[in-house]
Scaffold this motif. Sequence first.
Motif, PDB file in Angstrom:
ATOM      1  N   ILE A   1      71.396  74.033  31.328  1.00 22.02           N
ATOM      2  CA  ILE A   1      70.135  74.761  31.241  1.00 22.02           C
ATOM      3  C   ILE A   1      69.155  74.137  32.215  1.00 22.02           C
ATOM      4  O   ILE A   1      69.006  72.913  32.252  1.00 22.02           O
ATOM      5  N   SER A   2      68.509  74.978  33.023  1.00 24.01           N
ATOM      6  CA  SER A   2      67.526  74.481  33.984  1.00 24.01           C
ATOM      7  C   SER A   2      66.122  74.633  33.415  1.00 24.01           C
ATOM      8  O   SER A   2      65.865  75.531  32.622  1.00 24.01           O
ATOM      9  N   GLY A   3      65.238  73.753  33.864  1.00 26.74           N
ATOM     10  CA  GLY A   3      63.861  73.852  33.400  1.00 26.74           C
ATOM     11  C   GLY A   3      62.987  72.807  34.059  1.00 26.74           C
ATOM     12  O   GLY A   3      63.328  72.277  35.114  1.00 26.74           O
TER      13      GLY A   3
ATOM     14  N   ALA B   1      65.349  65.288  25.748  1.00 32.40           N
ATOM     15  CA  ALA B   1      65.304  66.724  25.446  1.00 32.40           C
ATOM     16  C   ALA B   1      66.440  67.110  24.505  1.00 32.40           C
ATOM     17  O   ALA B   1      67.571  66.635  24.645  1.00 32.40           O
ATOM     18  N   LYS B   2      66.125  67.950  23.540  1.00 34.75           N
ATOM     19  CA  LYS B   2      67.136  68.468  22.613  1.00 34.75           C
ATOM     20  C   LYS B   2      67.037  69.987  22.583  1.00 34.75           C
ATOM     21  O   LYS B   2      65.939  70.533  22.566  1.00 34.75           O
ATOM     22  N   LEU B   3      68.206  70.650  22.564  1.00 37.88           N
ATOM     23  CA  LEU B   3      68.238  72.110  22.485  1.00 37.88           C
ATOM     24  C   LEU B   3      68.504  72.507  21.043  1.00 37.88           C
ATOM     25  O   LEU B   3      69.464  72.054  20.430  1.00 37.88           O
ATOM     26  N   SER B   4      67.631  73.366  20.518  1.00 37.70           N
ATOM     27  CA  SER B   4      67.862  73.926  19.195  1.00 37.70           C
ATOM     28  C   SER B   4      68.382  75.341  19.368  1.00 37.70           C
ATOM     29  O   SER B   4      67.824  76.131  20.116  1.00 37.70           O
TER      30      SER B   4
ATOM     31  N   THR C   1      73.559  66.958  23.067  1.00 32.62           N
ATOM     32  CA  THR C   1      73.160  66.848  24.478  1.00 32.62           C
ATOM     33  C   THR C   1      74.172  65.968  25.194  1.00 32.62           C
ATOM     34  O   THR C   1      74.400  64.831  24.794  1.00 32.62           O
ATOM     35  N   LEU C   2      74.785  66.500  26.248  1.00 27.30           N
ATOM     36  CA  LEU C   2      75.758  65.727  27.018  1.00 27.30           C
ATOM     37  C   LEU C   2      75.054  64.945  28.118  1.00 27.30           C
ATOM     38  O   LEU C   2      75.417  63.817  28.418  1.00 27.30           O
ATOM     39  N   SER C   3      74.035  65.547  28.728  1.00 28.97           N
ATOM     40  CA  SER C   3      73.220  64.846  29.720  1.00 28.97           C
ATOM     41  C   SER C   3      71.905  65.588  29.849  1.00 28.97           C
ATOM     42  O   SER C   3      71.850  66.791  29.614  1.00 28.97           O
TER      43      SER C   3
ATOM     44  N   GLU D   1      67.127  69.518  34.353  1.00 29.40           N
ATOM     45  CA  GLU D   1      68.219  70.236  33.709  1.00 29.40           C
ATOM     46  C   GLU D   1      68.848  69.421  32.599  1.00 29.40           C
ATOM     47  O   GLU D   1      68.715  68.203  32.551  1.00 29.40           O
ATOM     48  N   MET D   2      69.491  70.133  31.696  1.00 33.58           N
ATOM     49  CA  MET D   2      70.212  69.475  30.618  1.00 33.58           C
ATOM     50  C   MET D   2      71.514  70.215  30.362  1.00 33.58           C
ATOM     51  O   MET D   2      71.602  71.426  30.574  1.00 33.58           O
ATOM     52  N   THR D   3      72.524  69.468  29.953  1.00 31.45           N
ATOM     53  CA  THR D   3      73.809  70.060  29.618  1.00 31.45           C
ATOM     54  C   THR D   3      74.062  69.785  28.143  1.00 31.45           C
ATOM     55  O   THR D   3      73.946  68.648  27.695  1.00 31.45           O
ATOM     56  N   VAL D   4      74.359  70.846  27.415  1.00 36.43           N
ATOM     57  CA  VAL D   4      74.584  70.716  25.981  1.00 36.43           C
ATOM     58  C   VAL D   4      75.931  71.324  25.619  1.00 36.43           C
ATOM     59  O   VAL D   4      76.472  72.150  26.358  1.00 36.43           O
TER      60      VAL D   4
END
Length: 175
Positions: free
Chosen positions: A22-24, A31-34, A42-44, A49-52
């Motif tokens: 996910i880009s942002g 950062a955590k994605l709900s 969260t993988l990174s 950006e974040m990878t979940v």
Amino acid sequence: GLARPVIEPLPANLPKGEAVTISGQNLGADAKLSCGNQFQETLSASDKEMTVFTDAKPGEQPVYVTTPNGVSESQTVNIYSLDFALSKNSIKPRENVQAMVHYESIPVGTKLIFTNKSPETITMTIPGGQNAANECIYTVSEQNGSLPVNITGILRGNFKIALDCGQSALSENVP
């Protein structure tokens, strides 16, 4: 203080049980994605950006990111699952192997594309599917279902089948 997180528009459909990037902006390491009110692994994560790993239940879900500086705006996405169950992964000449595909929450009209990724020639047949040279295409007619896939080999050996959701249908918001 730092600004609250912002995430770019997500695809309308996200796969369950896969790593999604996910880009942002203003994301950061914490950062955590709900997704569906459940935090995803969260993988990174970095600032942009974040990878979940998505593990929410299939269906439409509210999705947002939280950081120590706040919460991003919420978006709605559809989580879908797609499982390919194969009875065996090698095949004798002219042997028939049955596979099953189970799926949930895939929009009607989406094309599922089964591609033979092995050097051997195999034929895949799905009731109602269309066969092309090295692939079989099935257009989803119900959101949830199971499909039998009949695989016939011409050469002895292992085979690999890649399953792909045709992005054309999956990226459109079909009412």
